[in-house]
Design a protein around this motif. Sequence first.
Motif, PDB file in Angstrom:
ATOM      1  N   ALA A 327       0.833  -1.200   0.000  1.00  0.00           N
ATOM      2  CA  ALA A 327       0.000   0.000   0.000  1.00  0.00           C
ATOM      3  C   ALA A 327       0.867   1.250   0.000  1.00  0.00           C
ATOM      4  CB  ALA A 327      -0.929  -0.004   1.217  1.00  0.00           C
ATOM      5  N   LEU A 328       1.931   1.274   0.799  1.00  0.00           N
ATOM      6  CA  LEU A 328       2.850   2.408   0.812  1.00  0.00           C
ATOM      7  C   LEU A 328       3.574   2.537  -0.519  1.00  0.00           C
ATOM      8  CD1 LEU A 328       4.382   2.029   4.397  1.00  0.00           C
ATOM      9  CD2 LEU A 328       2.603   3.618   3.651  1.00  0.00           C
ATOM     10  N   HIS A 329       3.969   1.396  -1.089  1.00  0.00           N
ATOM     11  CA  HIS A 329       4.622   1.421  -2.399  1.00  0.00           C
ATOM     12  C   HIS A 329       3.691   1.996  -3.459  1.00  0.00           C
ATOM     13  CE1 HIS A 329       5.612  -0.243  -6.367  1.00  0.00           C
ATOM     14  NE2 HIS A 329       6.865  -0.143  -5.980  1.00  0.00           N
ATOM     15  N   SER A 330       2.416   1.613  -3.390  1.00  0.00           N
ATOM     16  CA  SER A 330       1.452   2.116  -4.361  1.00  0.00           C
ATOM     17  C   SER A 330       1.308   3.630  -4.253  1.00  0.00           C
ATOM     18  CB  SER A 330       0.083   1.450  -4.138  1.00  0.00           C
ATOM     19  OG  SER A 330      -0.893   2.025  -4.977  1.00  0.00           O
ATOM     20  N   MET A 331       1.250   4.132  -3.027  1.00  0.00           N
ATOM     21  CA  MET A 331       1.107   5.586  -2.853  1.00  0.00           C
ATOM     22  C   MET A 331       2.317   6.326  -3.394  1.00  0.00           C
ATOM     23  SD  MET A 331      -0.858   6.206   0.767  1.00  0.00           S
ATOM     24  CE  MET A 331      -0.034   4.955   1.738  1.00  0.00           C
ATOM     25  N   SER A 332       3.509   5.764  -3.213  1.00  0.00           N
ATOM     26  CA  SER A 332       4.700   6.390  -3.764  1.00  0.00           C
ATOM     27  C   SER A 332       4.676   6.368  -5.287  1.00  0.00           C
ATOM     28  CB  SER A 332       5.951   5.675  -3.241  1.00  0.00           C
ATOM     29  OG  SER A 332       7.107   6.190  -3.851  1.00  0.00           O
ATOM     30  N   THR A 333       4.262   5.217  -5.843  1.00  0.00           N
ATOM     31  CA  THR A 333       4.205   5.082  -7.296  1.00  0.00           C
ATOM     32  C   THR A 333       3.195   6.041  -7.915  1.00  0.00           C
ATOM     33  OG1 THR A 333       4.810   2.744  -7.146  1.00  0.00           O
ATOM     34  CG2 THR A 333       3.762   3.467  -9.186  1.00  0.00           C
ATOM     35  N   GLU A 334       2.038   6.212  -7.248  1.00  0.00           N
ATOM     36  CA  GLU A 334       0.963   7.033  -7.793  1.00  0.00           C
ATOM     37  C   GLU A 334       1.093   8.507  -7.421  1.00  0.00           C
ATOM     38  OE1 GLU A 334      -1.164   5.978  -9.848  1.00  0.00           O
ATOM     39  OE2 GLU A 334      -1.003   3.806  -9.666  1.00  0.00           O
ATOM     40  N   PRO A 338       6.085  10.869  -1.175  1.00  0.00           N
ATOM     41  CA  PRO A 338       7.313  11.237  -1.892  1.00  0.00           C
ATOM     42  C   PRO A 338       7.896  10.058  -2.658  1.00  0.00           C
ATOM     43  CG  PRO A 338       7.346  12.128   0.339  1.00  0.00           C
ATOM     44  CD  PRO A 338       6.139  11.243   0.259  1.00  0.00           C
ATOM     45  N   ARG A 339       8.435  10.346  -3.815  1.00  0.00           N
ATOM     46  CA  ARG A 339       8.962   9.295  -4.683  1.00  0.00           C
ATOM     47  C   ARG A 339      10.112   8.530  -4.043  1.00  0.00           C
ATOM     48  NH1 ARG A 339       5.494   8.037  -8.841  1.00  0.00           N
ATOM     49  NH2 ARG A 339       4.593   9.946  -9.704  1.00  0.00           N
ATOM     50  N   TYR A 340      10.872   9.199  -3.164  1.00  0.00           N
ATOM     51  CA  TYR A 340      12.030   8.521  -2.596  1.00  0.00           C
ATOM     52  C   TYR A 340      11.632   7.400  -1.639  1.00  0.00           C
ATOM     53  CZ  TYR A 340      11.344  11.385   1.635  1.00  0.00           C
ATOM     54  OH  TYR A 340      10.822  11.986   2.751  1.00  0.00           O
ATOM     55  N   LEU A 341      10.327   7.341  -1.241  1.00  0.00           N
ATOM     56  CA  LEU A 341       9.857   6.235  -0.422  1.00  0.00           C
ATOM     57  C   LEU A 341       9.541   5.005  -1.263  1.00  0.00           C
ATOM     58  CD1 LEU A 341       7.496   8.077   2.092  1.00  0.00           C
ATOM     59  CD2 LEU A 341       9.827   7.251   2.478  1.00  0.00           C
ATOM     60  N   GLY A 342       9.553   5.168  -2.562  1.00  0.00           N
ATOM     61  CA  GLY A 342       9.297   4.047  -3.455  1.00  0.00           C
ATOM     62  C   GLY A 342      10.589   3.329  -3.794  1.00  0.00           C
ATOM     63  N   PRO A 343      10.554   2.468  -4.823  1.00  0.00           N
ATOM     64  CA  PRO A 343      11.733   1.691  -5.187  1.00  0.00           C
ATOM     65  C   PRO A 343      12.790   2.545  -5.847  1.00  0.00           C
ATOM     66  CG  PRO A 343      10.003   1.339  -6.780  1.00  0.00           C
ATOM     67  CD  PRO A 343       9.407   2.198  -5.688  1.00  0.00           C
ATOM     68  N   SER A 344      14.023   2.230  -5.601  1.00  0.00           N
ATOM     69  CA  SER A 344      15.133   2.900  -6.252  1.00  0.00           C
ATOM     70  C   SER A 344      15.615   2.046  -7.421  1.00  0.00           C
ATOM     71  CB  SER A 344      16.278   3.098  -5.256  1.00  0.00           C
ATOM     72  OG  SER A 344      16.780   1.838  -4.846  1.00  0.00           O
ATOM     73  N   GLN A 345      16.578   2.571  -8.137  1.00  0.00           N
ATOM     74  CA  GLN A 345      17.145   1.788  -9.222  1.00  0.00           C
ATOM     75  C   GLN A 345      17.814   0.516  -8.696  1.00  0.00           C
ATOM     76  OE1 GLN A 345      16.823   2.244 -12.406  1.00  0.00           O
ATOM     77  NE2 GLN A 345      15.650   4.117 -12.220  1.00  0.00           N
TER      78      GLN A 345
END
Length: 352
Positions: A327-334, A338-345
């Motif tokens: 759910a947190l990943h989805s919010m970062s993706t959408e 903040p984007r930095y809470l999502g996946p990095s390279q």
Amino acid sequence: MSKNLSDGVGYLERSIDWKQGLAIALGVPLLILPSLGYLPMYLSAAAILIWGLSVIQGFFQNAAYAEMATTFPKASGLPGFAQQIFRTENYKGKYDKGKLIGGFSAWSYWFAWNPVLAIFAILVGGYLHGLFPALGQTFSEYQLSLISGLVIFTGLFIINWFGLKEGAILGYVLAAFSLIPLVVLTAAPFATGHVELANITGNWLPADWSWDAHHILILFGIFAIAQWSACGWETAAIYGPEYKNPAKDIPKALFACGIICLFSYVLVQTAVIGVLGVDGVAAEAVSPLIPVAQATFGQAGSVVTIIMLIAAMILIIQTAYLGSSRALHSMSTEGNLPRYLGPSQMSVVRAV
């Protein structure tokens, strides 16, 4: 690099099939365990019917999730479905209602799963306290819960750091130690004659039950508790961006988990009430399966049951851990966090 990586969402690799999605969601059939003694306290043997109706409603609910996963294969799980559905086409402003509704959906989903982590860590501490009396001389039940929670969460973090497939492998192992003993423990009382149908048919509703506003309100509250547990296998759909073929894998994973839930929620509650009776269940409201095992298999059965319950609690925590993190990943993706809470390279490198 995996050729399917670009088809995922937010650098998530399409790497799991329906069996692995089912393994991750297998904590849901075990969510009945904390409520086995609670529902009969208010509804007596009618708790069996409440569980059955709740699971059936879950089939309708999860059929909708399966349809959305097929329609929006690149959406970032359930919150991503909401954003796709409510998004305004060709919207030129800064904020869109789809982002607001999707963000609210994601936070709500995270909030629904997150308490599970604490609830079941506390239960593990209680079971350890009962399984190893010597620990009680050194640690309190509260301290055991804190220690077990720290160990479990650290272990899950390390295992799932390497990807969802590793989480699925852990799900297989925990399911073997929890669901298989649960099946045996549920079927054995019927085979040995320990289940007395009079305990069910003679106590269908509490003696003071009446269909007034007060009792109907209690019924709605009980349904809310049952729905929170019995419909939770939608968690198999939140990993939509990571299925190899979401249009086929997600419906299969949802349906398979639903069938297991129907068995678990109806027959486990039936066995417990059939063996102990409503009053016996109320007297052992926290862990009614332990006296059932003891009545069927003796003292050794209660020890095996405690081990099974600990494995079940960890499996439930694993399911909640992945659900809340997605759910947190989805919010970062959408764009709701903040984007930095999502996946990095680096996430891409690990996925390859």
